[in-house]
Design an enzyme around this catalytic site. Structure first.
Site, PDB file in Angstrom:
ATOM      1  N   GLY A  45      41.178  29.133  38.326  1.00 12.78           N
ATOM      2  CA  GLY A  45      42.417  28.378  38.439  1.00 12.78           C
ATOM      3  C   GLY A  45      43.284  28.914  39.562  1.00 12.78           C
ATOM      4  O   GLY A  45      42.789  29.294  40.623  1.00 12.78           O
ATOM      5  N   ALA A  46      44.592  28.953  39.334  1.00  9.45           N
ATOM      6  CA  ALA A  46      45.530  29.403  40.365  1.00  9.45           C
ATOM      7  C   ALA A  46      45.223  30.826  40.840  1.00  9.45           C
ATOM      8  O   ALA A  46      45.435  31.162  42.007  1.00  9.45           O
ATOM      9  CB  ALA A  46      46.958  29.324  39.836  1.00  9.45           C
ATOM     10  N   ALA A  47      44.698  31.650  39.950  1.00 11.36           N
ATOM     11  CA  ALA A  47      44.357  33.034  40.324  1.00 11.36           C
ATOM     12  C   ALA A  47      43.309  33.079  41.432  1.00 11.36           C
ATOM     13  O   ALA A  47      43.237  34.043  42.189  1.00 11.36           O
ATOM     14  CB  ALA A  47      43.871  33.801  39.103  1.00 11.36           C
TER      15      ALA A  47
ATOM     16  N   THR B 250      47.104  37.404  34.201  1.00 13.24           N
ATOM     17  CA  THR B 250      46.348  36.319  33.586  1.00 13.24           C
ATOM     18  C   THR B 250      45.627  36.869  32.363  1.00 13.24           C
ATOM     19  O   THR B 250      45.738  38.052  32.059  1.00 13.24           O
ATOM     20  CB  THR B 250      45.377  35.649  34.582  1.00 13.24           C
ATOM     21  OG1 THR B 250      44.889  34.426  34.014  1.00 13.24           O
ATOM     22  CG2 THR B 250      44.221  36.556  34.954  1.00 13.24           C
ATOM     23  N   TYR B 251      44.883  36.018  31.695  1.00 20.22           N
ATOM     24  CA  TYR B 251      44.178  36.436  30.496  1.00 20.22           C
ATOM     25  C   TYR B 251      42.682  36.514  30.750  1.00 20.22           C
ATOM     26  O   TYR B 251      42.142  35.890  31.649  1.00 20.22           O
ATOM     27  CB  TYR B 251      44.488  35.506  29.323  1.00 20.22           C
ATOM     28  CG  TYR B 251      44.082  34.073  29.559  1.00 20.22           C
ATOM     29  CD1 TYR B 251      42.845  33.601  29.130  1.00 20.22           C
ATOM     30  CD2 TYR B 251      44.937  33.201  30.224  1.00 20.22           C
ATOM     31  CE1 TYR B 251      42.463  32.291  29.361  1.00 20.22           C
ATOM     32  CE2 TYR B 251      44.564  31.888  30.450  1.00 20.22           C
ATOM     33  CZ  TYR B 251      43.329  31.438  30.021  1.00 20.22           C
ATOM     34  OH  TYR B 251      42.959  30.135  30.252  1.00 20.22           O
TER      35      TYR B 251
ATOM     36  N   SER C  97      42.483  31.979  34.282  1.00 20.97           N
ATOM     37  CA  SER C  97      42.041  33.238  33.676  1.00 20.97           C
ATOM     38  C   SER C  97      41.193  34.056  34.635  1.00 20.97           C
ATOM     39  O   SER C  97      41.026  33.708  35.795  1.00 20.97           O
ATOM     40  CB  SER C  97      41.254  33.006  32.375  1.00 20.97           C
ATOM     41  OG  SER C  97      40.015  32.391  32.683  1.00 20.97           O
TER      42      SER C  97
END
EC number: 4.1.1.11
Length: 180
Positions: A72-74, A56-57, A24
């Protein structure tokens, strides 16, 4: 059906990146509220430094913190200090609905304080049925909705001259767009 912008944080800086968090983007809830961005809402994120584009959120961080943390991945898509554009979208039934929405846009200073609050306005003009302008949300004026502190007027003048513009055309353009 068409997808359009509903809210935007333009030029917000990344304050941190946390690869080990659950994913996120963490944002200041006060800034999100001003723009009309909600927790758990999916947003598009465009990194002006790296050109990375992700979706993403949103989750809310500490109120008043001016945070912008990719999780995370972001977190792999940015560096602390990178300038982002974060856009929330909405699906409308057709172009006639463009007149009804007024997307709220926040622009930011380098420390993530809000610089301007703007909105986009689609209107019918003499030239076209769907014209566009950016309006200062506080003053409700078109001409006051841009700040130009970092614009090199000499460079703009030289660029227009290189395109074959006359001195009078350049002077008119600069007077109209830069309040000289």
């Amino acid at each position: 059906m068409m997808n359009v912008i509903r809210a935007k944080l333009h030029g917000i800086r990344v304050t941190n990146a946390d690869l080990n968090y659950h994913g996120s983007i963490t944002l200041d809830p006060e800034q999100c509220e001003m723009a009309g961005i909600y927790p758990m809402e999916f947003v598009e994120i465009w990194n002006k430094n790296s050109a990375a584009r992700i979706s993403t959120y949103v989750i809310f961080g500490e109120s008043g913190s001016r945070c912008c943390v990719l999780n995370g991945a972001a977190a792999r898509t940015c560096q602390k200090g990178d300038e982002l554009i974060i856009a929330a979208t909405e699906t409308i039934s057709g172009p006639e609905k463009l007149y009804d929405i007024k997307p709220r846009i926040l622009t930011f200073l380098p420390d993530n304080h809000i610089d301007q609050v703007l909105y986009y306005d689609v209107f019918q003009s003499e030239r076209r049925p769907y014209d566009f302008r950016i309006v200062d949300a506080d003053k409700h004026t078109v001409e006051s909705c841009h700040t130009w502190p970092n614009v090199d007027i000499t460079r703009v003048r030289d660029g227009l001259a290189a395109k074959g513009w006359s001195e009078a055309e350049i002077d008119d353009f600069l007077a109209t767009h830069f309040s000289l």
